[in-house]
Design an enzyme around this catalytic site. Structure first.
Site, PDB file in Angstrom:
ATOM      1  CB  SER A 127      -0.905   0.006   1.240  1.00 49.63           C
ATOM      2  OG  SER A 127      -1.582   1.239   1.374  1.00 49.63           O
ATOM      3  CE1 TYR A 151      -5.875   5.160  -2.517  1.00 52.08           C
ATOM      4  CE2 TYR A 151      -4.212   4.871  -0.801  1.00 52.08           C
ATOM      5  CZ  TYR A 151      -5.471   4.596  -1.315  1.00 52.08           C
ATOM      6  OH  TYR A 151      -6.310   3.758  -0.630  1.00 52.08           O
ATOM      7  CB  THR A 177      -6.354   2.908  -5.382  1.00 48.09           C
ATOM      8  OG1 THR A 177      -5.791   1.625  -5.097  1.00 48.09           O
ATOM      9  CG2 THR A 177      -7.687   3.023  -4.670  1.00 48.09           C
ATOM     10  CE  LYS A 297      -7.908  -2.416  -4.109  1.00 47.77           C
ATOM     11  NZ  LYS A 297      -8.851  -1.557  -3.362  1.00 47.77           N
ATOM     12  CG  HIS A 321     -11.313   1.770  -0.782  1.00 49.18           C
ATOM     13  ND1 HIS A 321     -10.262   1.876  -1.661  1.00 49.18           N
ATOM     14  CD2 HIS A 321     -10.799   2.101   0.437  1.00 49.18           C
ATOM     15  CE1 HIS A 321      -9.182   2.260  -1.006  1.00 49.18           C
ATOM     16  NE2 HIS A 321      -9.476   2.394   0.269  1.00 49.18           N
TER      17      HIS A 321
END
Length: 422
Positions: A127, A151, A177, A297, A321
């Site tokens: 992540s 991100y 994402t 995603k 999510h």
């Protein structure tokens, strides 16, 4: 191979001597056990979702819309769960999804998760909001496949730096994402007034990044931060927050407190996360940055899947999510079939949001997913028993998938199709 029967037999044999599984195998018992050991802030962040939690609940309840129809006398003595995605060989169609701020569940966070991934061979998606820099996680993973979840920051230099680092650690794909360009209305966190990032948790990718650190230095030199003076009664809480920032920042605690680096890093993060002005054409810019496969995603609409194909992405993850962004959204499993039909086998379609068991994985595969990403359950295992807990959750999922596969009359994941569903 009989992964399921072997693990099942091992558990029952150990039971003869009074032993129980490392963590509960029943999904609700696993969650309840984790709830008991986690702080109220950690539980709210990990288990909570948007608004009235309706999407969280829908994600799991919607699996009941799909029922399996077992077939008999098909010789399923030997079964094979192996598959390949993005050139990566996987022991089962399962990955550990990207979950931020894992230090809320365990102080060693990604170190423990990576150890479990390495022990099982299951790929890990690292992540952007990790508690451990990606380079350290990659070292822990060894040869285990890894993907990097991105991100898109408001500062393009940080985005490019993250991409370069993902390439350097041998990431097998880049997972962009899309559904968290702003935080959803997460009522459990709001009622506690608790955002972990504001206290310096879950920003290790940023504080270890040279581009981000340059932005922080610029902020310090220009004194562009916003200074808020706490009232007398607010001082203890404010001091606790500042101490948390300093504690979670690289370097010595005393130095961090004196320099103001930690607080500046938190303020900078809050400024640069994340962008809500991205459009489809921006994907072309990301493609220019890297040759890694790009996976989107957060898609729920078949129209978005069509646009993704037009822009040449390499994969899609159907996800809401985990219900953390939009209250009352479509259950992720209900969104899956139409996207699978739209893609029509041209690129891999993965799935997350709501997986709680091996039977859930089987249903997602029957609806057309090529693999699934696991989220909350492995975090519960992490909270209960560290790496051993995560490994147990993974093994339980794969074992149940293996047994369910055989019990419905299939020998491999390639034989799974919608004809299994009633």
């Amino acid at each position: 191979m009989s992964i399921g029967r072997d693990l099942q037999s091992a558990i029952f044999r150990k039971g003869l001597f009074g032993h129980r599984p490392v963590v509960p195998t029943e999904p609700s018992a696993l969650a309840e056990a984790a709830h008991r050991v986690m702080s109220k802030e950690a539980w709210a962040y990990v288990a909570g979702g948007a608004g009235q939690q309706r999407t969280v609940e829908a994600n799991t309840a919607a699996f009941d819309h799909y029922r399996l129809v077992p077939r008999m006398l098909t010789n399923v003595e030997n079964r094979d769960l192996r598959t390949t995605l993005f050139g990566v060989d996987m022991p089962a169609p399962l990955m550990l999804g990207p979950v931020g701020v894992l230090e809320l569940a365990h102080p060693r966070a990604e170190h423990e998760v990576a150890a479990a991934a390495r022990a099982t061979g299951v790929p890990m998606v690292i992540s952007t909001q990790a508690s451990v820099p990606m380079e350290e996680v990659a070292d822990d993973l060894g040869d285990t496949p890894r993907l990097y979840q991105l991100y898109w920051s408001k500062d393009e230099s940080i985005v490019e730096s993250f991409v370069r680092r993902a390439e350097a650690i041998g990431s097998d794909a880049l997972v962009l994402t899309l559904d968290t360009h702003m935080l959803g209305w997460r009522t459990r966190d709001l009622d506690l007034g608790y955002l972990p990032f504001a206290r310096g948790l879950g920003i290790a990718q940023y504080t270890s990044d040279p581009a981000f650190r340059a932005v922080v230095e610029e902020r310090l030199s220009g004194n562009t931060g916003t200074s808020v003076r706490p009232g007398i009664r607010e001082i203890p809480a404010a001091l606790t927050a500042v101490a948390s920032m300093a504690q979670h920042h690289p370097g010595k605690l005393v130095d961090n407190l004196r320099s103001g680096q930690a607080r500046a890093a938190v303020e900078t993060f809050l400024d640069v996360f994340s962008r809500s002005d991205l459009i489809w054409d921006d994907l072309d810019r990301l493609r220019e940055m890297t040759d890694l496969p790009i996976v989107l995603k957060g898609l729920q609409a078949p129209e978005d899947a069509r646009r993704a194909l037009e822009h040449g992405v390499d994969g899609i993850i159907v996800s809401n999510h985990g219900g953390r962004q939009v209250d009352g959204a479509i259950a992720s499993i209900d969104a899956l079939p139409s996207i699978v039909d739209e893609v029509d086998g041209r690129i891999p379609v993965l799935f997350d949001s709501g997986i709680r068991s091996g039977a859930d994985i089987l249903k997602a595969l029957a609806l057309g997913a090529d693999a699934v990403l696991l989220g909350r359950p492995y975090v519960y295992g992490l909270a209960l028993a560290g790496a051993a807990g995560v490994q147990a959750v993974i093994e339980h999922m794969i074992a149940e998938l293996d047994l369910s596969l055989g019990l419905v009359g299939c020998r491999s994941v390639d034989e799974i199709g919608r004809e299994l569903l009633g």
